[in-house]
Structure formats: structure tokens, C-alpha cells
Design a protein around this motif. Structure first.
Motif, short mmCIF file in Angstrom:
data_model
loop_
_atom_site.label_atom_id
_atom_site.label_comp_id
_atom_site.label_asym_id
_atom_site.label_seq_id
_atom_site.Cartn_x
_atom_site.Cartn_y
_atom_site.Cartn_z
N HIS A 176 0.83 -1.19 0.00
CA HIS A 176 0.00 0.00 0.00
C HIS A 176 0.87 1.26 0.00
N PHE A 177 0.28 2.36 -0.42
CA PHE A 177 0.94 3.66 -0.41
C PHE A 177 0.06 4.64 0.36
N PHE A 178 0.60 5.17 1.47
CA PHE A 178 -0.14 6.11 2.31
C PHE A 178 -1.51 5.56 2.75
N ASP A 179 -1.63 4.25 2.81
CA ASP A 179 -2.90 3.60 3.18
C ASP A 179 -4.04 3.94 2.23
N THR A 180 -3.74 4.40 1.03
CA THR A 180 -4.79 4.79 0.09
C THR A 180 -4.74 3.96 -1.20
N SER A 181 -3.61 3.99 -1.91
CA SER A 181 -3.42 3.18 -3.12
C SER A 181 -4.59 3.33 -4.09
N THR A 182 -4.73 4.54 -4.62
CA THR A 182 -5.89 4.85 -5.45
C THR A 182 -5.72 4.51 -6.92
N PHE A 183 -4.54 4.03 -7.34
CA PHE A 183 -4.36 3.60 -8.73
C PHE A 183 -4.88 2.17 -8.91
N SER A 184 -5.99 1.88 -8.28
CA SER A 184 -6.64 0.58 -8.35
C SER A 184 -8.13 0.82 -8.43
N GLN A 185 -8.84 -0.05 -9.13
CA GLN A 185 -10.29 0.11 -9.23
C GLN A 185 -10.98 -0.09 -7.89
N TYR A 186 -10.37 -0.90 -7.01
CA TYR A 186 -10.85 -1.05 -5.64
C TYR A 186 -9.66 -0.95 -4.70
N THR A 187 -9.89 -0.42 -3.52
CA THR A 187 -8.82 -0.33 -2.54
C THR A 187 -9.44 -0.48 -1.15
N VAL A 188 -8.60 -0.81 -0.17
CA VAL A 188 -9.03 -0.91 1.22
C VAL A 188 -8.24 0.10 2.03
N VAL A 189 -8.95 0.91 2.84
CA VAL A 189 -8.30 1.96 3.62
C VAL A 189 -8.84 1.95 5.04
N PRO A 190 -8.07 2.47 6.00
CA PRO A 190 -8.62 2.67 7.34
C PRO A 190 -9.77 3.67 7.28
N ALA A 191 -10.78 3.48 8.09
CA ALA A 191 -11.91 4.41 8.09
C ALA A 191 -11.47 5.83 8.44
N ILE A 192 -10.40 5.98 9.22
CA ILE A 192 -9.92 7.31 9.59
C ILE A 192 -9.23 8.02 8.42
N SER A 193 -9.09 7.33 7.30
CA SER A 193 -8.51 7.93 6.10
C SER A 193 -9.57 8.24 5.05
N LEU A 194 -10.82 8.31 5.48
CA LEU A 194 -11.92 8.62 4.57
C LEU A 194 -12.71 9.82 5.08
N VAL A 195 -13.30 10.55 4.13
CA VAL A 195 -14.20 11.66 4.44
C VAL A 195 -15.45 11.50 3.60
N LYS A 196 -16.62 11.57 4.23
CA LYS A 196 -17.88 11.49 3.50
C LYS A 196 -18.17 12.86 2.87
N ILE A 197 -18.60 12.84 1.60
CA ILE A 197 -18.84 14.09 0.89
C ILE A 197 -20.26 14.12 0.31
N ASN A 198 -20.64 15.30 -0.14
CA ASN A 198 -21.94 15.52 -0.77
C ASN A 198 -22.09 14.58 -1.97
N PRO A 199 -23.10 13.73 -1.99
CA PRO A 199 -23.25 12.79 -3.12
C PRO A 199 -23.54 13.47 -4.44
N ALA A 200 -23.91 14.75 -4.41
CA ALA A 200 -24.16 15.48 -5.65
C ALA A 200 -22.88 16.06 -6.25
N ALA A 201 -21.78 16.00 -5.51
CA ALA A 201 -20.52 16.58 -5.99
C ALA A 201 -19.94 15.73 -7.11
N PRO A 202 -19.43 16.35 -8.18
CA PRO A 202 -18.81 15.59 -9.27
C PRO A 202 -17.46 15.02 -8.83
#
Length: 370
Positions: free
Chosen positions: A142-168
Motif C-alpha cells: 500500500h501507499f499512504f494507506d490509500t493506493s488509489t491507482f486501483s479500481q478497488y482499494t481498502v483503507v482505514p476508516a480514519i482515512s476517509l471523508v464522507k462528501i456531498n453525493p451530488a458533488a462531481p
């Protein structure tokens, strides 16, 4: 309920097998999330110089690794104990976690988190010391616990932020790192004061965001500094009042700036990531109160050389991670500010490409075409 919940998912990912070699698109396996973790389907990801530093060998990482840390996506499933996210949530992934329990998180003084500062990210493993990525039975890191160059990834919940679902998500994903880092360093870390005189070294993504922040904070003069004339021209729409190319001058750029600003700058921002430009930015400050904010990421082992006596004159140096923004409280606000037209994002995006063209995207960034 997701049909893939609790199962291993096979998907495409861009894998870095070796420094100074192109990424390769592989079919990888992504294990289900464990306790305190979330599995996310990545919708869009940006690329960043921090990723390029690994590819270029300037910063070490455990290989093979799936890089990437600027992204937005949708929660596919959650692990045990996760109560603040659920399947279908729209989220942004954060390279800087926020535990909301450590001394830093509860101090109100910084955007840092002790989880980030205490964790050994160089080992490429999640919080429990294991990886969720494999390829034909071989561990991927993993890289920085994110590894976003993958179609799916697993991250700690503390590394996520919920955002407005209408945002592009194709727009707001870049708030995960560069834009918030530059903008926040100007408005939170410095913070820039109305009527001040500022200079920004490097008119790339982070530098432009920093310029945008200086303008929002009411700076009277904002000087953009870059050796690429096209970048200086582009920076005008983000707020610079003047642009300087150091290659146009025979004398050191700090001397040029002192002459231009009646003795020096109130605030300087280094967004290039070299010790030379950091030292230039420091020596361009006005005595008594000038403040340098280091934003650029320098290669491993580099150090800044600053005459101690210059510090006695009242000049100061600071840095910030992610512009000192608090992730769970302020990042959703940044997303909504964009949706209200209060900050620019579209203007930062020059290309949109599929995953299999990711090496081309890095080439464009290195050539100054991003």
C-alpha cells in the motif's frame, strides 16, 4: 447489500514494480476490509508529484506497490466496528488520517494526526501490519494507506471523508491532496493577512492553489515564480499580480525580490520541492516578520541551509501537512465551496484519461503539460 461484500475482488490496478520503470496494468486481488477498514470503489483519481517521487526513486517505498492518494469513490463494504460509513457513501480518500483522539487532533492547533506521524508508511502495510493486495499470491504493498491507482482499494476508516453525493467526483477528487494543501497553507497555516505581499515558488498544481489562497486571504501583491513562462501566464487567472522567471536575471532571485518589495516579502511559499528554492524563499523574506511556508516535498536526505543569524532577525520557517485542514470537519465544506463557485477546481484539470494511459499522464506532468 453488495454482491462482493466479504469476498475477494479481482480488478485492474497500475502497479509499480521497480523505480524508474513504467507502471504496468495488472489484474490484482483486493481482500475484504478488516476491523476499522473500508473497501472503496475508486471512481476518479488524480496524479501527484508525491507519486512521481516514488516512480523516480527520489523517495523510497516498499515494492511492488500500488501508488495513488488523490481520489474519490463509493463505499463498497465496511469492516467490523465501522459505524460512520456504509455501503453507497460517496467519499474522498485522505493520505493524512484523522483519528480525532490523539493530542494533535484534539489540540485545535494543527491538522496533523499522530497516527500519521507515528506510523511507518515505508513498510507499505495497513494498521494491522498486513496488506489487502495480492497478485497471483504475491503481496502488493500500500501507499499512504490509500493506493488509489486501483479500481478497488481498502483503507482505514480514519482515512476517509464522507462528501456531498451530488458533488462531481471527477472534479473534487483533486481536493484529496494538492489543491487543499496549497490553498490551506495560505489561509490556515501562514495565515496570509489582508494587504500583505506574497511570493509563490512553483506555479504547478499546489502553487496555483496557494496563489488562489493568497488572493482569497486579501494579499495586495502575489508574485508567481517559475522557469516555465507558460505556467506564469496560466497563473494569472488564479491571482498572481506579477510573474518572474529566475532565468531572466543574472543576480540571485532573492535580491531581485527584495528590490521589488522594499526590503522583502511578508510571506513566501515554496511549492517546488528543492532545497535551493526553499533557501531562496527564506532569504527573500522581510526582516522582522517574514514567514516562509514550505509546501514542496524534497527528496529523502535533503536539508535546508539557513544562516542562524537570519532567524534572529525575526524571519521564520514553517510547514504544513494538507494545509492544516481538518479532514472530517472542513473537507466537506471545501467540496461545497466548489459547488457554490467559491473556489476553482475545473481550471486545475488539464487531462482526463483511463487507467491504462496512466504512464502518459505522468509524462505530461513531468513535461509541464499538466
Amino acid at each position: 447489500m453488495s454482491e462482493t461484500k466479504g469476498k475477494v475482488i479481482q480488478c485492474k490496478a497500475a502497479v509499480c514494480w521497480e523505480a524508474r520503470k513504467p507502471l504496468t496494468i495488472e489484474t490484482v486481488e483486493v481482500a475484504p476490509p478488516r476491523g476499522g477498514e473500508v473497501r472503496v470503489r475508486i471512481a476518479y483519481t488524480g496524479i501527484c508529484h508525491s507519486d512521481a517521487h516514488i516512480l523516480n526513486g527520489c523517495i523510497s517505498a516498499k515494492l511492488p506497490v500500488i501508488l495513488g492518494h488523490e481520489a474519490a469513490g463509493i463505499v463498497e463494504s465496511v469492516g467490523d466496528g465501522v459505524t460512520n460509513f456504509e455501503e453507497g457513501d460517496h467519499v474522498m480518500l485522505m493520505f493524512l488520517p484523522e483519528c480525532n483522539q490523539c493530542r494533535c487532533c484534539t489540540s485545535g492547533k494543527t491538522g496533523c494526526c499522530e497516527v500519521f506521524m507515528d506510523k511507518n508508511y515505508a513498510n507499505g502495510l495497513l494498521m494491522d501490519g498486513t496488506s489487502r493486495f495480492t497478485i497471483k499470491g504475491k503481496t502488493l504493498y500500500h501507499f499512504f494507506d490509500t493506493s488509489t491507482f486501483s479500481q478497488y482499494t481498502v483503507v482505514p476508516a480514519i482515512s476517509l471523508v464522507k462528501i456531498n453525493p451530488a458533488a462531481p467526483m471527477e472534479k473534487v477528487c483533486i481536493l484529496s491532496c494538492g489543491i487543499a494543501t496549497g490553498y490551506g497553507t495560505a489561509v490556515n497555516t501562514a495565515p496570509v493577512t489582508p494587504g500583505s505581499v506574497c511570493a509563490v515558488w512553483g506555479c504547478g498544481c499546489i502553487g496555483l492553489a496557494c496563489i488562489m489562497g493568497c488572493k482569497a486571504a486579501g494579499a495586495a501583491r502575489i508574485i508567481g515564480i517559475d522557469i516555465n513562462p507558460e505556467k506564469i501566464e496560466n497563473a494569472k487567472k488564479f491571482g498572481i499580480t506579477e510573474g518572474i522567471n529566475p532565468l531572466d536575471y543574472e543576480k540571485p532571485i532573492n535580491e531581485v525580490l527584495k528590490e521589488m518589495t522594499n526590503g522583502g516579502l511578508d510571506f513566501t511559499f515554496e511549492c517546488v520541492g528543492t532545497t535551493k528554492t526553499m533557501e531562496q524563499a527564506f532569504m527573500s523574506l522581510h526582516k522582522g516578520w517574514g514567514k516562509l511556508c514550505v509546501v514542496g516535498l524534497a527528496p529523502d536526505g535533503d536539508t535546508i541551509k539557513v544562516p542562524p543569524f537570519e532567524l534572529l532577525y525575526g524571519r521564520s520557517i514553517t510547514g504544513a501537512l494538507y494545509g492544516d485542514f481538518r479532514r472530517s470537519k472542513q473537507v466537506p465544506d471545501l467540496v461545497n465551496m466548489y459547488m457554490r463557485g467559491e473556489i476553482m477546481l475545473d481550471e486545475f484539470i488539464t487531462h482526463t484519461m483511463p487507467l491504462d494511459r496512466i504512464n502518459e499522464a505522468f509524462d505530461l506532468m513531468r513535461d509541464g503539460k499538466r
